[in-house]
Design a protein around this motif. Structure first.
Motif, PDB file in Angstrom:
ATOM      1  N   ARG A 116     -16.097  -0.300  -0.370  1.00 32.86           N
ATOM      2  CA  ARG A 116     -15.415  -0.412   0.928  1.00 32.86           C
ATOM      3  C   ARG A 116     -16.223  -1.244   1.901  1.00 32.86           C
ATOM      4  O   ARG A 116     -15.719  -2.164   2.542  1.00 32.86           O
ATOM      5  CB  ARG A 116     -15.193   0.989   1.525  1.00 32.86           C
TER       6      ARG A 116
ATOM      7  N   ASP B 107     -16.825  -5.051   0.750  1.00 31.63           N
ATOM      8  CA  ASP B 107     -15.559  -5.773   0.911  1.00 31.63           C
ATOM      9  C   ASP B 107     -15.658  -7.175   0.298  1.00 31.63           C
ATOM     10  O   ASP B 107     -15.447  -8.187   0.964  1.00 31.63           O
ATOM     11  CB  ASP B 107     -15.234  -5.860   2.403  1.00 31.63           C
TER      12      ASP B 107
ATOM     13  N   ASN C  15      -6.605 -10.632   0.243  1.00 27.22           N
ATOM     14  CA  ASN C  15      -5.841 -10.283  -0.946  1.00 27.22           C
ATOM     15  C   ASN C  15      -5.202 -11.518  -1.568  1.00 27.22           C
ATOM     16  O   ASN C  15      -5.054 -12.559  -0.911  1.00 27.22           O
ATOM     17  CB  ASN C  15      -4.744  -9.290  -0.552  1.00 27.22           C
TER      18      ASN C  15
ATOM     19  N   LEU D 127      -7.115  -7.230   2.918  1.00 22.72           N
ATOM     20  CA  LEU D 127      -7.659  -5.945   2.485  1.00 22.72           C
ATOM     21  C   LEU D 127      -8.704  -5.427   3.463  1.00 22.72           C
ATOM     22  O   LEU D 127      -8.842  -4.222   3.660  1.00 22.72           O
ATOM     23  CB  LEU D 127      -8.283  -6.090   1.095  1.00 22.72           C
ATOM     24  N   CYS D 128      -9.442  -6.346   4.083  1.00 22.88           N
ATOM     25  CA  CYS D 128     -10.501  -5.934   5.012  1.00 22.88           C
ATOM     26  C   CYS D 128      -9.947  -5.163   6.202  1.00 22.88           C
ATOM     27  O   CYS D 128     -10.626  -4.302   6.762  1.00 22.88           O
ATOM     28  CB  CYS D 128     -11.283  -7.150   5.488  1.00 22.88           C
TER      29      CYS D 128
ATOM     30  N   VAL E 231      -7.663  -2.981   6.140  1.00 21.09           N
ATOM     31  CA  VAL E 231      -7.432  -1.604   5.707  1.00 21.09           C
ATOM     32  C   VAL E 231      -8.758  -0.898   5.445  1.00 21.09           C
ATOM     33  O   VAL E 231      -8.968   0.240   5.869  1.00 21.09           O
ATOM     34  CB  VAL E 231      -6.560  -1.571   4.433  1.00 21.09           C
ATOM     35  N   LEU E 232      -9.672  -1.598   4.746  1.00 23.12           N
ATOM     36  CA  LEU E 232     -10.956  -0.993   4.400  1.00 23.12           C
ATOM     37  C   LEU E 232     -11.806  -0.689   5.625  1.00 23.12           C
ATOM     38  O   LEU E 232     -12.734   0.115   5.554  1.00 23.12           O
ATOM     39  CB  LEU E 232     -11.731  -1.925   3.462  1.00 23.12           C
TER      40      LEU E 232
ATOM     41  N   MET F  70      -8.567   0.361  -1.091  1.00 21.10           N
ATOM     42  CA  MET F  70      -7.841  -0.518  -2.009  1.00 21.10           C
ATOM     43  C   MET F  70      -8.557  -1.858  -2.205  1.00 21.10           C
ATOM     44  O   MET F  70      -7.988  -2.922  -1.968  1.00 21.10           O
ATOM     45  CB  MET F  70      -6.399  -0.731  -1.531  1.00 21.10           C
ATOM     46  N   PRO F  71      -9.821  -1.826  -2.654  1.00 25.90           N
ATOM     47  CA  PRO F  71     -10.534  -3.085  -2.891  1.00 25.90           C
ATOM     48  C   PRO F  71      -9.949  -3.886  -4.046  1.00 25.90           C
ATOM     49  O   PRO F  71     -10.217  -5.086  -4.166  1.00 25.90           O
ATOM     50  CB  PRO F  71     -11.962  -2.624  -3.207  1.00 25.90           C
TER      51      PRO F  71
ATOM     52  N   SER G 192      -6.744  -4.276  -4.446  1.00 26.05           N
ATOM     53  CA  SER G 192      -5.392  -4.586  -3.997  1.00 26.05           C
ATOM     54  C   SER G 192      -4.452  -3.445  -4.388  1.00 26.05           C
ATOM     55  O   SER G 192      -4.885  -2.348  -4.742  1.00 26.05           O
ATOM     56  CB  SER G 192      -4.906  -5.926  -4.567  1.00 26.05           C
ATOM     57  N   THR G 193      -3.143  -3.708  -4.335  1.00 25.33           N
ATOM     58  CA  THR G 193      -2.153  -2.687  -4.675  1.00 25.33           C
ATOM     59  C   THR G 193      -0.863  -3.385  -5.069  1.00 25.33           C
ATOM     60  O   THR G 193      -0.716  -4.592  -4.899  1.00 25.33           O
ATOM     61  CB  THR G 193      -1.917  -1.736  -3.475  1.00 25.33           C
TER      62      THR G 193
END
Length: 419
Positions: A284, A287, A292, A318-319, A321-322, A353-354, A356-357
């Motif tokens: 996390r 990062d 993404n 993504l950053c 969110v992290l 979610m490092p 992704s999703t």
């Protein structure tokens, strides 16, 4: 007219250069968060065909299974023996971590590992690392944003394509070796499987299985399977050098659960909540890939009252969110407590979610998670990490400058632990 199209808020793009003027030098990620700027990668039927094939083939070669766990365990022990040869001398861990991690994906893609003394292999890994850093530099960012213009501008970014060509030559030689000795009934590695699929689809004009895509796919697997995990481990070592008290807690948990008479295995993970929390927090906090992979909007879409037109390339960050303060109490500080409950048990967080999703989630997630646990646990089972340098919070903080977050260069020593 731009405003009347009901697009999401952001500065009006200029012809040719778009929102380039809003991208601060060396601060691509921060600027993207502010202006939601977009760039472009592969998608569509090609992506679907190659991803489906890659997932199936990698699983057939043991990814996520017991066989690949044993391969990682063997490589982790090779790494420990190589580290012992340093005899506690200060060293930059970049090369040896890159070689160890890369050997795991090499065993799947090429069917064999490389010795740590192999200078050609080390040179290739150094090229990977150089590319990783160049792509995250100001020049690399500009090349991603305005490639047509940057082709004609001198600078360090001009080294990226020649380096990629050198790496493709290496992959091309491996492919030719496989072609010359191929037995379709007994595939040795990913390349054999791809070549066999090419032969099967020879008459299909819609097939994406050709030499060009084989070269690019193998290079992507090789690159992604090496740089992301080894860079995460380098971040992790640096963080543990800064916080020896965290390292001490990890040592105690290893001694309690595993001891010194056997190698760590993946089943140990469920009994080691602190190790799991630290690894999650390393991912996390560091990062490594803050931007993404792109998602293309397949139809006009309404999102929070705004219209995103069909065909728009969207880069979820993504950053964002992290480092969401609503999800993590101290988002800008390293804190394993983000993944521990009041009883000290491991606690999941949906914002982690490092990898992704969704459909584009990293296909190597299972392999990467296994590698991070087994490599880090095995090293800490055998060594205490130290450095003559006193690192600051600024030293360990991710750079947030571009495509990837690469840690600072540093020297460290591996001190053998007494059983």
């Amino acid at each position: 007219m731009y405003r009347r199209r009901n697009l999401p808020p952001g500065p009006t793009p200029l012809p040719v250069i778009g929102n380039l003027l809003q991208i601060k030098r060396g601060e691509m990620v921060k600027s993207l968060i502010q202006v939601s700027f977009r760039v472009v990668f592969s998608n569509g039927d090609r992506w679907k065909q190659l991803r489906r094939f890659s997932l199936t083939t990698l699983r057939n070669f043991g990814m996520g299974k017991r066989s690949i766990e044993e391969r990682i365990q063997e490589e982790a022990q090779c790494l420990v023996e190589e580290i012992r040869n340093y005899k506690q001398k200060p060293t930059d861990p970049r090369n040896i971590l890159g070689q160890a991690v890369s050997n795991v994906i090499c065993s799947i893609v090429f069917g064999n590992r490389f010795e740590y003394e192999d200078l050609k292999f080390l040179k290739l890994l150094n090229l990977f690392n150089e590319t990783f850093q160049l792509m995250s530099s100001t020049w690399g960012q500009l090349q991603e944003i305005i490639p047509k213009i940057m082709e004609y501008i001198p600078g360090p970014h001009q080294k990226i394509n020649p380096i990629l060509e050198t790496m493709l030559e290496f992959v091309s030689k491996r492919i030719k070796m496989n072609q010359a000795t191929l037995d379709p009934s007994s595939p040795r590695d990913y390349i054999d499987c791809f070549i066999t699929k090419m032969q099967q689809d020879n008459e299909d004009p819609t097939s994406e299985f050709n030499i060009k895509n084989l070269l690019v796919t193998v290079l992507n697997l090789f690159f992604a399977g090496t740089e992301t995990v080894s860079t995460t481990l380098r971040h992790g070592f640096l963080i543990l050098l800064k916080y020896p008290e965290i390292q001490e807690k990890m040592h105690k948990e290893i001694d309690c659960v595993i001891g010194h008479n056997r190698s760590p295995n993946i089943e140990d993970r469920s009994k080691m909540p602190y190790m799991e929390a630290v690894i999650h927090e390393i991912q996390r906090f560091s990062d490594v890939i803050p931007i993404n992979v792109p998602h293309t909007v397949i139809k006009d879409t309404t999102f929070r009252g705004f219209t995103i037109p069909k065909g728009t390339d969207v880069f979820p960050l993504l950053c964002s969110v992290l480092r969401d303060p609503n999800q993590f109490t101290t988002p800008d500080k390293f804190n394993p407590g983000h993944f521990l409950d009041e009883s000290g048990c491991f606690k999941k967080n949906d914002a982690f979610m490092p990898f992704s999703t969704g459909k584009r989630i990293c296909l190597g997630e299972g392999l990467a998670r296994m590698e991070l646990f087994l490599f880090l646990t095995t090293i800490l089972q055998n060594f205490t990490l130290t450095s003559e340098t006193k690192f600051t919070e600024s030293d360990i903080a991710p750079r947030m400058t571009g495509f990837a977050n690469v840690p600072i260069n540093y020297q460290m020593s591996f001190i053998p632990r007494v059983a």
